[in-house]
Scaffold this motif. Sequence first.
Motif, PDB file in Angstrom:
ATOM      1  N   MET A  22       6.789   6.998   0.100  1.00  0.00           N
ATOM      2  CA  MET A  22       5.390   6.652   0.300  1.00  0.00           C
ATOM      3  C   MET A  22       4.475   7.759  -0.192  1.00  0.00           C
ATOM      4  O   MET A  22       3.382   7.516  -0.693  1.00  0.00           O
ATOM      5  N   LEU A  23       4.940   8.986  -0.019  1.00  0.00           N
ATOM      6  CA  LEU A  23       4.098  10.135  -0.344  1.00  0.00           C
ATOM      7  C   LEU A  23       4.239  10.521  -1.811  1.00  0.00           C
ATOM      8  O   LEU A  23       3.310  11.031  -2.421  1.00  0.00           O
ATOM      9  N   GLY A  24       5.417  10.239  -2.371  1.00  0.00           N
ATOM     10  CA  GLY A  24       5.671  10.671  -3.737  1.00  0.00           C
ATOM     11  C   GLY A  24       6.020  12.147  -3.839  1.00  0.00           C
ATOM     12  O   GLY A  24       6.013  12.713  -4.916  1.00  0.00           O
ATOM     13  N   GLU A  25       6.299  12.768  -2.699  1.00  0.00           N
ATOM     14  CA  GLU A  25       6.658  14.190  -2.703  1.00  0.00           C
ATOM     15  C   GLU A  25       7.830  14.398  -1.750  1.00  0.00           C
ATOM     16  O   GLU A  25       8.111  13.553  -0.912  1.00  0.00           O
ATOM     17  N   THR A  26       8.471  15.527  -1.867  1.00  0.00           N
ATOM     18  CA  THR A  26       9.579  15.832  -0.983  1.00  0.00           C
ATOM     19  C   THR A  26       9.049  16.310   0.361  1.00  0.00           C
ATOM     20  O   THR A  26       8.048  17.020   0.429  1.00  0.00           O
ATOM     21  N   ILE A  27       9.716  15.872   1.420  1.00  0.00           N
ATOM     22  CA  ILE A  27       9.309  16.281   2.763  1.00  0.00           C
ATOM     23  C   ILE A  27      10.460  17.056   3.384  1.00  0.00           C
ATOM     24  O   ILE A  27      11.607  16.631   3.332  1.00  0.00           O
ATOM     25  N   GLU A  28      10.135  18.205   3.957  1.00  0.00           N
ATOM     26  CA  GLU A  28      11.146  18.955   4.713  1.00  0.00           C
ATOM     27  C   GLU A  28      11.370  18.252   6.044  1.00  0.00           C
ATOM     28  O   GLU A  28      10.415  17.824   6.691  1.00  0.00           O
ATOM     29  N   PRO A  65      13.392   9.710   4.056  1.00  0.00           N
ATOM     30  CA  PRO A  65      13.443   9.150   2.694  1.00  0.00           C
ATOM     31  C   PRO A  65      12.332   8.138   2.446  1.00  0.00           C
ATOM     32  O   PRO A  65      11.748   8.113   1.343  1.00  0.00           O
ATOM     33  N   ALA A  66      12.023   7.326   3.459  1.00  0.00           N
ATOM     34  CA  ALA A  66      10.965   6.327   3.266  1.00  0.00           C
ATOM     35  C   ALA A  66       9.615   7.006   3.114  1.00  0.00           C
ATOM     36  O   ALA A  66       8.821   6.673   2.231  1.00  0.00           O
ATOM     37  N   ALA A  67       9.341   7.999   3.968  1.00  0.00           N
ATOM     38  CA  ALA A  67       8.056   8.695   3.890  1.00  0.00           C
ATOM     39  C   ALA A  67       7.921   9.427   2.565  1.00  0.00           C
ATOM     40  O   ALA A  67       6.829   9.507   1.992  1.00  0.00           O
ATOM     41  N   GLN A  68       9.033   9.925   2.045  1.00  0.00           N
ATOM     42  CA  GLN A  68       8.978  10.584   0.735  1.00  0.00           C
ATOM     43  C   GLN A  68       8.559   9.605  -0.344  1.00  0.00           C
ATOM     44  O   GLN A  68       7.761   9.928  -1.218  1.00  0.00           O
ATOM     45  N   LEU A 103       0.840  -1.203   0.000  1.00  0.00           N
ATOM     46  CA  LEU A 103       0.000   0.000   0.000  1.00  0.00           C
ATOM     47  C   LEU A 103       0.871   1.247   0.000  1.00  0.00           C
ATOM     48  O   LEU A 103       0.595   2.211  -0.728  1.00  0.00           O
ATOM     49  N   ALA A 104       1.937   1.203   0.816  1.00  0.00           N
ATOM     50  CA  ALA A 104       2.821   2.369   0.870  1.00  0.00           C
ATOM     51  C   ALA A 104       3.475   2.595  -0.482  1.00  0.00           C
ATOM     52  O   ALA A 104       3.575   3.730  -0.963  1.00  0.00           O
ATOM     53  N   ARG A 105       3.889   1.506  -1.120  1.00  0.00           N
ATOM     54  CA  ARG A 105       4.584   1.601  -2.400  1.00  0.00           C
ATOM     55  C   ARG A 105       3.654   2.158  -3.480  1.00  0.00           C
ATOM     56  O   ARG A 105       4.068   2.957  -4.313  1.00  0.00           O
TER      57      ARG A 105
END
Lengths: 835, 125
Positions: A488-494, A483-486, A263-265
């Motif tokens: 999962m989200l498909g976007e850059t996270i600060e 990096p993992a959350a990025q 699901l995350a992928r």
Amino acid sequence: MASDQDFSLLLTALAPFLAAFVAPLVVRFVGRYAGWVLGIVPAAIFIYLAGLTGFVSDVRPLAAAYPWADGFEFSFYLDGLSLVFGLLISGIGTFIVIYSGGYLAGHPHLGRFMSFILMFMGSMMGLVMSDSVITLFVFWELTSITSFLLIGFDHARQASRRAAMQALVITGGGGLALLAGLILLGYTAGSWNVSDMLNAPGLFEGDAAGLYLPILLLVLAGAFTKSAQVPFHFWLPNAMEAPTPVSAYLHSATMVKAGVYLLARLHPVLGDTVEWNTILPVFGGVTLLTGSILALRQTDMKQMLAYTTMGSLGMLVMLIGVGTEAAMLGAILFLIAHSFYKGGLFMIVGTLDHETGTRDITRLSGLFSKMPVSGVSAILAAVAMAGFLFTVGFYGKEEIYKIITSGNPMDVLVVLVAIVGNALMLVVGVAIAVKPFFGPAIETPLSPHEGPPSLIVGSLILGILGIGGGLMVVEFGDYFAIPAAQAMLGETIEGHLHSLLDFAYLNWALLTLSAITWGLGLFVFFFLDQTRALLRRVAEVWRWGPDQGFDQAMFGLLRGSARVTHFLHHGRLELYLILIFVLLAAATIGPLYGPPILADLAAFFTGTESQALYPLMWFGLSELTFYEWAIILIALLGLLAVVIGRTRLVAIVSLGIQGFAVALIFMLFGAPDLSFTQFMVETLSVVILALVMTRLHLDQRDSRVLEEVVRDGGIAVLAGLGMTMAILSVLSHPLDLRLSEFFEQTSVAVAHGHNIVNVILVDYRALDTLGEISVVMTAGIAILALIRIRTGGPKLGIGVPKKAGTGGSSRKSASARKSASTRSKSRAKSGKATA
Amino acid sequence: MEHALAALCGVFFTVSIYMLLSRSLIRMLLGITILGNGVNLMIFTVGRLTREVPPIVPDGLVQPATDIANPLPQALILTAIVIGFALFSFLLVLTYRAYEELDADNTDTMRLAEPENPPSPPLSY
């Protein structure tokens, strides 16, 4: 095409499989140290992946592809999300392998067990690093199969077999749905690689919009079954039949998270829609509440942990369903923390079970002085599970509670569910850390002592990591979580994770929510016994659940297949034969005359001319001479007599008549060899039949009633008509005579025989003739055996033998038959010799 | 003339199928024999008929001088006749033994392998 770096990426998935091959040998040679030796493999993978950390999180994902079938390739891909999973799988896997060596020390099948565990590890590594969805599916199914083998490891117990079968049916069934979903997804995207799908914006706009919901539901079916979401959850608690290392590794830390991983992928591909944001939180939330409430009902510590695992999976699905930045970061932190403490707690429970002989929480108390290391590990794990200050779990929880700041009513509900779930899971964690280790010491089945190093090292290190990761939360976040959350989200996270000591960023509102969680949890903990009693009373009333439904479904399947088998295999020979001959008639008449006759009928009703039936009318009768006519008439008479004959004499004689008629036909149309053989065979048949018939009684008349006569006669006439038509159809086409001409031209020149038929038999097709002789010989031997079985062999024990002691003459007739067969064969050869 | 034999083959098939559908073992055996003859006749017919000229090369010649009967179907049929005879013998003895042991020549009463009410499968794991 693959550089060195790429190949080593493949090796991380391959190495455990290679190790699995040699695992039984290793166990045989090093015995009790097998765990430590085999642990080198996952440890090496861990070190290799850890070395890639900065590279993957800062620079770019790694990729490698190897061609497989046409249009497919084994493609691998390593980004932040894969890396986190890979590190968890190999890292926890190292401890599990070491732990297994101690836990199953001296077990006769330790080698097999190690092999299964390592195979599972390889499948899981392959799964999280697959880029191609087909590769992913292959590894996905491999994890299901290895899980089946591991749950059923103790296959002598029925409960194990049932649990293994259940896990396989549920996850395998989900896997099939997933395959369909992934294939649809691949066709929609025009590529099998997830990395290409991520870069194809607007995948479901336009024509493909209708495919979104089917794909989503199919993929969810796969993910929900694997990750034990309600209503597919019941296999997970049952899977606790497996040895404890398996429960710790597959059914808490890794395999059950495969659904969450999927699901995350796919969130960047399929997520951010109303369906996604509704279905996932609902199923996840229900699973979280169900799991955490049912956990309180148990006294078996493995069952308690299994239900909280289910609750945690629900939490993760719920968060991925929410799909915001905070939710994703919270999910990955929660996932990492959960793997640490749940793996550790399972290992501790296994150690307690191993050293005291029970894992019933009500029968253990006051063990801290005897098992101090386990006690410390348990406290560390419980602190992490509760998400107390400075743990990884704490930061995960803060991120989760941050969802509430959106103010969306749905998000508020999600946070409330998360608070309740967290609180109830805290109860379980604290109970396992406190109840067995503190309080008055009580008697246990085995005299308790601390486990060997292999059993305690893993849980201790995982416990320390759960706290240590929290103390270095900023670095931890930068390298792993963000990096993992990025991905999962498909976007850059600060980067926005800040240490608790960084007071400028302290959010008192979220801290209050955490405090509420702890308060609620500790409150329930003090009334745990009462709560459990209450839940058990509810369970007594409400007995039925999907687990029982599974039994009903499986037994229904068995009964249903028995019924279908009985329906098709009814044991009535004439019905089998009717089916065959009806199909024969349909197959011969249908294609030849079906369409023209239909056209004919149509023409009749529409009043137009028809010409479909004319081929039926012409048999070329005038071409025959009178003696040919006579022979055909004799054959027909013989056949008629066979049908209506009432005594055995008539039957035997009429059989001979039709056979001789056939022989005469062969004679008249240039086939003297056939004619001789036919005469001889028919004569022998009649003689043998007459001999045997004296001992057999033929019913005076056919036992068939009129309806059956009409039915069988109709079928027979139709099938005969069909065969005639098929022959006529063949005759209307020119005959390919090349082979016959070849034989005619070469018979004398090459094979030196003038009788062409015999040359074909003993020269061109000599091997066929050899086979034919073998058949005749085998039949002769079988006949001999059948006749002798009465005197030498055991009785069949069915029915009463009608006449005893009639073997002599039968045996004589058998040997006569056999020599007759040989004679008829030697004739073919003598034919050639005389020619 | 092939057409007339095609029709005769049809009669062979009809009779043999009718006999095979009776539940009596002896009648089924007769049916099998007739079926074999029908099939042989069919192969013979579709290989085309030639009157009275056997496929034999006269002495002193290397190739047949006139049109001869097609040798290929004959070779096939020769094999089929012998194997058909072996089958007939085996089935006859099998019938005889079945009749002796089971005291029945009706297939409906021979239910040892496929009983009327088969036991239900075990409902466990």
